[in-house]
Design an enzyme around this catalytic site. Structure first.
Site, mmCIF file in Angstrom:
data_model
loop_
_atom_site.group_PDB
_atom_site.id
_atom_site.type_symbol
_atom_site.label_atom_id
_atom_site.label_comp_id
_atom_site.label_asym_id
_atom_site.label_seq_id
_atom_site.Cartn_x
_atom_site.Cartn_y
_atom_site.Cartn_z
ATOM 1 N N LYS A 148 1.058 -0.768 0.126
ATOM 2 C CA LYS A 148 0.359 -0.234 -0.447
ATOM 3 C C LYS A 148 0.934 1.067 -0.496
ATOM 4 O O LYS A 148 1.452 1.751 1.627
ATOM 5 C CB LYS A 148 -1.224 0.101 0.779
ATOM 6 N N GLU A 150 10.455 15.746 14.468
ATOM 7 C CA GLU A 150 10.729 15.946 13.137
ATOM 8 C C GLU A 150 9.969 17.031 12.779
ATOM 9 O O GLU A 150 8.655 16.373 12.520
ATOM 10 C CB GLU A 150 10.339 13.989 12.367
ATOM 11 N N CYS A 205 13.590 10.011 5.902
ATOM 12 C CA CYS A 205 14.314 10.222 6.684
ATOM 13 C C CYS A 205 15.234 10.315 8.361
ATOM 14 O O CYS A 205 15.373 10.550 9.435
ATOM 15 C CB CYS A 205 13.972 8.654 7.931
ATOM 16 N N GLY A 234 6.876 5.013 7.823
ATOM 17 C CA GLY A 234 6.064 6.271 8.106
ATOM 18 C C GLY A 234 6.309 7.111 9.749
ATOM 19 O O GLY A 234 7.514 6.871 9.855
ATOM 20 N N SER A 235 5.407 7.333 9.564
ATOM 21 C CA SER A 235 5.067 7.974 10.977
ATOM 22 C C SER A 235 5.750 7.650 12.335
ATOM 23 O O SER A 235 5.296 6.199 11.955
ATOM 24 C CB SER A 235 4.291 9.483 11.427
ATOM 25 N N THR A 236 6.341 8.139 13.713
ATOM 26 C CA THR A 236 5.571 7.205 14.544
ATOM 27 C C THR A 236 4.960 7.391 14.913
ATOM 28 O O THR A 236 4.265 6.124 15.752
ATOM 29 C CB THR A 236 6.589 8.201 15.958
ATOM 30 N N GLY A 256 3.625 3.870 12.350
ATOM 31 C CA GLY A 256 3.711 3.101 13.150
ATOM 32 C C GLY A 256 3.072 2.837 14.162
ATOM 33 O O GLY A 256 3.434 0.561 14.447
ATOM 34 N N GLU A 309 10.091 1.184 10.091
ATOM 35 C CA GLU A 309 11.315 2.140 10.333
ATOM 36 C C GLU A 309 10.021 3.541 10.084
ATOM 37 O O GLU A 309 9.557 3.587 9.453
ATOM 38 C CB GLU A 309 11.756 1.799 8.662
#
Ligand code: TXE
Length: 491
Positions: free
Chosen positions: A188, A394, A297, A241-243, A246, A263
């Site tokens: 995706k 970030e 990242c 992707g983002s924390t 995730g 990641e």
């Protein structure tokens, strides 16, 4: 600027790849494709429903069970992977152009990242014949003859969810180990950037990889993403992707005992010691922070500078940033293109405004582009303090926060004082300073005296809020294999 073929491909790309067929979403839902360089809609993609995702997983599960794929000879598997690498290489120009159009990535960066993707495929193509188990000596106290060995088997259907910043390369990072191990994939891509991944779907077919090995479900995270993560027939989710997302993915995946690799974001520290060669260190540090318009990242977005060279580094860095060319992504002279979306541009600008309000001194590069309809942000150097939001979170844009330090101990403490733990950079000509610092940084990788690009045999991934698991390198294969033990009792 863009070739007619590229524009045409985007116009026609609104389908999902399910079990070898290009199909529309069952409920006909679509999402717009926006060109970040102009803000204009240039096409649409299908927005997959949970039913579409289920069809894709069923297709992937069918092939995963087919021994013609899962137990294919390593020779044939390696040949197929090289065939895909050849196909990608032949189409490199087209892929780079699509990436540039869809993401706003400067064309030179896009071309380079496609070539790295070919290298990753070729590196992984060397693994199928080298995936081995081990023999285990067994001698129970009660005696008897035993012989034990392990085999490594593909885990089955993998779901991968990827972001918009480097879609083609990250898609290859997920696909290559799937091909090498005999798993299958439902991929995706981000709703913000799916075009190069859809092109990858065509190239996989062209290379002769069996239908159903790669399935692509474009769509939103809330619908397509969640349906994939919750699907009981998916054995693993590889997420980049983002924390925040995730963590949600890991929670959902736990309900069906899936493996997860994450990641996630980063706020990577760069430590610039007074002994560094500033002629190389300053451009490298800037490149680490500004590459792909700061949307990587591993961006070195916190720069700790030893106090006695602080003023000189700020002066050099500001000059460097001012000389970077912000412009149309298809112009070969462009260093920084637009960021992905109007939302992302606003988010970056909000971080900059809040830093100004908190008393930071800003040095901004010129935004020398006439394309004011696109999502352009000038590279910005912020003289910040450790506790400022801009130095902690970030930003994912072309912004570098500079902070002075006195002693090496202080630099290490400042670098580790952040929830993320993805990457770090150290600039020094003193070997022991480099090694002591590298050993004590809580991150997945430390780059010394340079910020070279990813390399296929070097694992990528982090610690702490940056996630766990690795892409690239032999370490990444672990996530796609199960270990089975066979224990034989001699009778
Ligand atoms: O990320 P998300 P977004 C950071 C960066 C950026 C911020 C937001 O700071 O500004 O995240 O970006 C899918 N279940 N990074 O919103 O939400 C989504 O569709 C399943 C850093 O784009 O993490 C997309 O395919 N999937 C990062 C993917 O997750 C879901 C790169 C990433 O989207 C989902 C990208 C859900 N509930 C962003 N919600 C890096 N460090 O590389 C979303 N998704």
């Amino acid at each position: 600027m863009y070739s007619d073929a590229t524009i045409q491909m985007v116009r026609e790309s609104g389908c999902l790849l399910i079990d070898g067929a290009w199909v529309e979403s069952k409920d006909g839902a679509t999402l717009p494709v926006i060109n970040p360089a102009s803000g204009a809609q240039i096409g649409q993609i299908s927005s997959a429903s949970a039913e579409d995702v289920d069809a894709a997983v069923q297709g992937a599960a069918r092939v995963a069970k087919d021994e013609a794929w899962s137990r294919m000879s390593s020779e044939r598997r390696e040949a197929l992977m090289h065939a895909l690498a050849d196909t990608v290489e032949r189409n490199a120009g087209r892929i780079a152009e699509i990436e540039s159009l869809d993401v706003g990535m400067p064309i030179g960066v896009a071309q380079f990242l496609v070539s790295l993707s070919v290298s990753s495929l070729r590196y992984m193509a060397g693994w199928p014949s080298k995936i081995e188990g081990r023999t285990i000596p067994v001698s129970y106290p009660f005696g008897g003859e035993h012989f034990a060995f392990t085999t490594r088997e593909p885990i089955g259907v993998v779901g991968a969810i990827i972001p918009w910043n480097v879609p083609f390369m990250i898609a290859i990072w997920k696909l290559a180990p799937v091909l090498a191990t005999g798993c299958t994939l439902v991929l995706k891509p981000s709703e913000e950037a799916s075009q190069s991944v859809l092109l990858l779907g065509r190239l996989v077919k062209e290379a002769g990889i069996p239908d159903g090995v790669l399935n692509i479900v474009t769509g939103t995270g809330a619908v397509a993403g969640e349906a994939l993560v919750r699907h009981p027939h998916v054995a693993k989710i590889g997420f980049t992707g983002s924390t925040v997302t995730g963590r949600a993915v890991a929670r959902m995946a736990g309900e069906t005992t899936k493996r997860v690799s994450l990641e996630l974001g980063g706020k990577s520290a760069q430590i610039l010691f007074a002994s560094a060669d500033l002629d190389t260190a300053v451009p490298e540090a800037a490149n680490s922070a500004f590459l792909n318009t700061g949307q990587t990242c591993v961006a070195g977005s916190r720069l700790y500078i030893q106090r006695r060279i602080y003023d000189e580094v700020i002066e050099r860095l500001t000059r460097h940033a001012s000389n970077l060319r912000v412009g149309h992504p298809m112009d070969p002279a462009t260093n920084l293109g637009p960021v992905i979306s109007a939302k992302q541009k606003r988010r970056i600008e909000d971080y900059i405004s809040s830093a100004r309000e908190q008393g930071a001194v800003l040095h901004a590069g010129r935004s020398n582009t006439a394309e004011d309809c696109g999502f352009y942000v000038a590279p910005t150097v912020v003289e910040a303090r450790q506790e400022m939001t801009i130095a902690r979170e970030e930003v994912f844009g072309p912004v570098i926060s500079a902070i002075p330090f006195d002693e090496p101990e202080q630099a290490i403490a400042l670098a580790n004082d952040n929830p993320y733990g993805l990457s770090a950079y150290v600039y020094t000509q003193n070997l022991s300073e480099a090694l002591t610092t590298a050993t004590r940084l809580q991150v997945g990788r430390v780059l010394v005296n340079g910020a070279p690009p990813p390399y296929p045999s070097i694992p990528e991934g982090g610690r702490k809020a940056s996630g766990y698991g690795r892409d690239q390198g032999p370490e990444s294969l672990e996530g796609y294999l199960d270990t089975k033990v066979v224990l034989v009792t001699a009778r």
